[in-house]
Design a protein around this motif. Sequence first.
Motif, PDB file in Angstrom:
ATOM      1  N   LEU A   1       0.826  -1.205   0.000  1.00  0.00           N
ATOM      2  CA  LEU A   1       0.000   0.000   0.000  1.00  0.00           C
ATOM      3  C   LEU A   1       0.861   1.257   0.000  1.00  0.00           C
ATOM      4  O   LEU A   1       1.896   1.323   0.670  1.00  0.00           O
ATOM      5  N   THR A   2       0.421   2.255  -0.733  1.00  0.00           N
ATOM      6  CA  THR A   2       1.001   3.586  -0.626  1.00  0.00           C
ATOM      7  C   THR A   2       0.231   4.342   0.462  1.00  0.00           C
ATOM      8  O   THR A   2      -0.716   3.822   1.058  1.00  0.00           O
ATOM      9  N   ALA A   3       0.611   5.581   0.710  1.00  0.00           N
ATOM     10  CA  ALA A   3      -0.116   6.395   1.689  1.00  0.00           C
ATOM     11  C   ALA A   3      -1.566   6.577   1.253  1.00  0.00           C
ATOM     12  O   ALA A   3      -2.497   6.481   2.069  1.00  0.00           O
ATOM     13  N   ASP A   4      -1.777   6.829  -0.050  1.00  0.00           N
ATOM     14  CA  ASP A   4      -3.155   6.949  -0.554  1.00  0.00           C
ATOM     15  C   ASP A   4      -3.885   5.616  -0.432  1.00  0.00           C
ATOM     16  O   ASP A   4      -5.103   5.584  -0.202  1.00  0.00           O
ATOM     17  N   GLY A   5      -3.140   4.527  -0.615  1.00  0.00           N
ATOM     18  CA  GLY A   5      -3.754   3.211  -0.492  1.00  0.00           C
ATOM     19  C   GLY A   5      -4.234   2.941   0.924  1.00  0.00           C
ATOM     20  O   GLY A   5      -5.317   2.370   1.124  1.00  0.00           O
ATOM     21  N   ARG A   6      -3.433   3.332   1.917  1.00  0.00           N
ATOM     22  CA  ARG A   6      -3.854   3.140   3.313  1.00  0.00           C
ATOM     23  C   ARG A   6      -5.087   3.973   3.629  1.00  0.00           C
ATOM     24  O   ARG A   6      -5.984   3.540   4.358  1.00  0.00           O
ATOM     25  N   HIS A   7      -5.150   5.173   3.068  1.00  0.00           N
ATOM     26  CA  HIS A   7      -6.343   6.005   3.253  1.00  0.00           C
ATOM     27  C   HIS A   7      -7.563   5.335   2.616  1.00  0.00           C
ATOM     28  O   HIS A   7      -8.668   5.352   3.184  1.00  0.00           O
ATOM     29  N   ALA A   8      -7.374   4.725   1.428  1.00  0.00           N
ATOM     30  CA  ALA A   8      -8.466   4.032   0.749  1.00  0.00           C
ATOM     31  C   ALA A   8      -8.952   2.832   1.567  1.00  0.00           C
ATOM     32  O   ALA A   8     -10.159   2.555   1.633  1.00  0.00           O
ATOM     33  N   VAL A   9      -8.011   2.112   2.195  1.00  0.00           N
ATOM     34  CA  VAL A   9      -8.388   0.965   3.026  1.00  0.00           C
ATOM     35  C   VAL A   9      -9.265   1.417   4.192  1.00  0.00           C
ATOM     36  O   VAL A   9     -10.254   0.752   4.545  1.00  0.00           O
ATOM     37  N   LEU A  10      -8.921   2.542   4.800  1.00  0.00           N
ATOM     38  CA  LEU A  10      -9.747   3.056   5.897  1.00  0.00           C
ATOM     39  C   LEU A  10     -11.159   3.379   5.416  1.00  0.00           C
ATOM     40  O   LEU A  10     -12.153   3.131   6.114  1.00  0.00           O
ATOM     41  N   GLU A  11     -11.266   3.941   4.212  1.00  0.00           N
ATOM     42  CA  GLU A  11     -12.587   4.225   3.646  1.00  0.00           C
ATOM     43  C   GLU A  11     -13.364   2.934   3.422  1.00  0.00           C
ATOM     44  O   GLU A  11     -14.564   2.862   3.713  1.00  0.00           O
ATOM     45  N   LEU A  12     -12.686   1.897   2.932  1.00  0.00           N
ATOM     46  CA  LEU A  12     -13.349   0.618   2.677  1.00  0.00           C
ATOM     47  C   LEU A  12     -13.785  -0.057   3.973  1.00  0.00           C
ATOM     48  O   LEU A  12     -14.842  -0.687   4.030  1.00  0.00           O
ATOM     49  N   ILE A  13     -12.970   0.081   5.014  1.00  0.00           N
ATOM     50  CA  ILE A  13     -13.362  -0.475   6.317  1.00  0.00           C
ATOM     51  C   ILE A  13     -14.629   0.208   6.820  1.00  0.00           C
ATOM     52  O   ILE A  13     -15.545  -0.442   7.344  1.00  0.00           O
ATOM     53  N   ALA A  14     -14.700   1.528   6.644  1.00  0.00           N
ATOM     54  CA  ALA A  14     -15.893   2.269   7.064  1.00  0.00           C
ATOM     55  C   ALA A  14     -17.123   1.804   6.290  1.00  0.00           C
ATOM     56  O   ALA A  14     -18.213   1.667   6.854  1.00  0.00           O
ATOM     57  N   ILE A  15     -16.947   1.550   4.982  1.00  0.00           N
ATOM     58  CA  ILE A  15     -18.057   1.050   4.163  1.00  0.00           C
ATOM     59  C   ILE A  15     -18.512  -0.307   4.672  1.00  0.00           C
ATOM     60  O   ILE A  15     -19.724  -0.571   4.807  1.00  0.00           O
ATOM     61  N   ARG A  16     -17.547  -1.192   4.958  1.00  0.00           N
ATOM     62  CA  ARG A  16     -17.915  -2.531   5.428  1.00  0.00           C
ATOM     63  C   ARG A  16     -18.643  -2.478   6.768  1.00  0.00           C
ATOM     64  O   ARG A  16     -19.651  -3.157   6.975  1.00  0.00           O
ATOM     65  N   LYS A  17     -18.124  -1.662   7.691  1.00  0.00           N
ATOM     66  CA  LYS A  17     -18.755  -1.557   9.000  1.00  0.00           C
ATOM     67  C   LYS A  17     -20.163  -0.984   8.895  1.00  0.00           C
ATOM     68  O   LYS A  17     -21.085  -1.410   9.599  1.00  0.00           O
TER      69      LYS A  17
END
Length: 341
Positions: free
Chosen positions: A298-314
């Motif tokens: 992951l890049t820095a933008d990728g880690r930010h995207a993962v956080l967004e995806l976790i929020a979507i899943r939750k």
Amino acid sequence: MARRSMAVSIIRRLEAFTMTTQTATQTDPSKAGPSFDSRALRDAFGSFATGVTIVTTAGPDGVDIGLTANSFSSVSLDPPMVLWSLARTSLNMDAFRNNGHFAVHILSADQESLSSRFASKGIDRFEGLTLDRGPDGVPLLPDCMARFTCKLAYQYEGGDHVIFVGEIVDFGHSARKPLVFHGGRYGMLLAKQAVAAVESAEEFSNLSSDDLLYQVSNAYLRTRQSVIEKLESRQWKAEEYAVLSIIGREDGLCMPEIVARSEKVRGQGISAAIVQQLITRGLLEEVDASDGRVAVRLTADGRHAVLELIAIRKSSEADVQGKLDPSEVQLLKHLLARLDA
């Protein structure tokens, strides 16, 4: 009048039992009851599922007294009466005999730790708790499923226990689920669901709604569909979500490892084109693995995207779990984990 007569009848039976037991012992001590293995008898008693209560009173000098008990039972509605029993060997016997009031707290499913605390020895069981006060200084615990404040009405000898009967002077209750005790272990109540005949999806056409495979598959599909709909509304593809989720858990994977993990979770692999698209978008970058292969992380933008995806899943999980209370969600996760063990 009928309810009051019932209460009087129960009390008289307790009195008769006490008098009969005492008379038999005084007349001929050698005529003891049948001899049972105490462990086996305890196990047999434990086959009866009960709720869990904490009974409290105020001891000498206003010292708060409380203990866990599952011997609680209602006696009557008119007059409103309950009973519970305490072992003769209890160090708290005098406090409950001498105070004119006590309180019974029926615990909810999320209060197992409170039950364990009040069953432990050598600690201040009330430390850190916010208490109300009842008659005669009786400590009242908050947030229980139900609570009965009682005036001590009768005491009866019951073998190696003393039976306390109280007349309810105040009570409160909530719609929480109860903590259950059975076979020496805590549990929770799960209402039995009526089986409804529903039309299954084509791939499960030979299953009924009562089949485990149908229910698990249906729950998975509903949850997954909720996630997909939220992803699409934010311009995410399901395959992109899968790749970023996998690498978010294990950074620095090679392509074959990503495919293998995707097949395990999704039942199908991930194409190299999807990974390349994420690299082009700056969410992933290629790095050299220790074995000489090319890995991605992951890049820095990728880690930010993962956080967004976790929020979507939750958020999607919260939507699907909306009809369950927290204790049911925990039970569901526990059972699914056992199936996967």
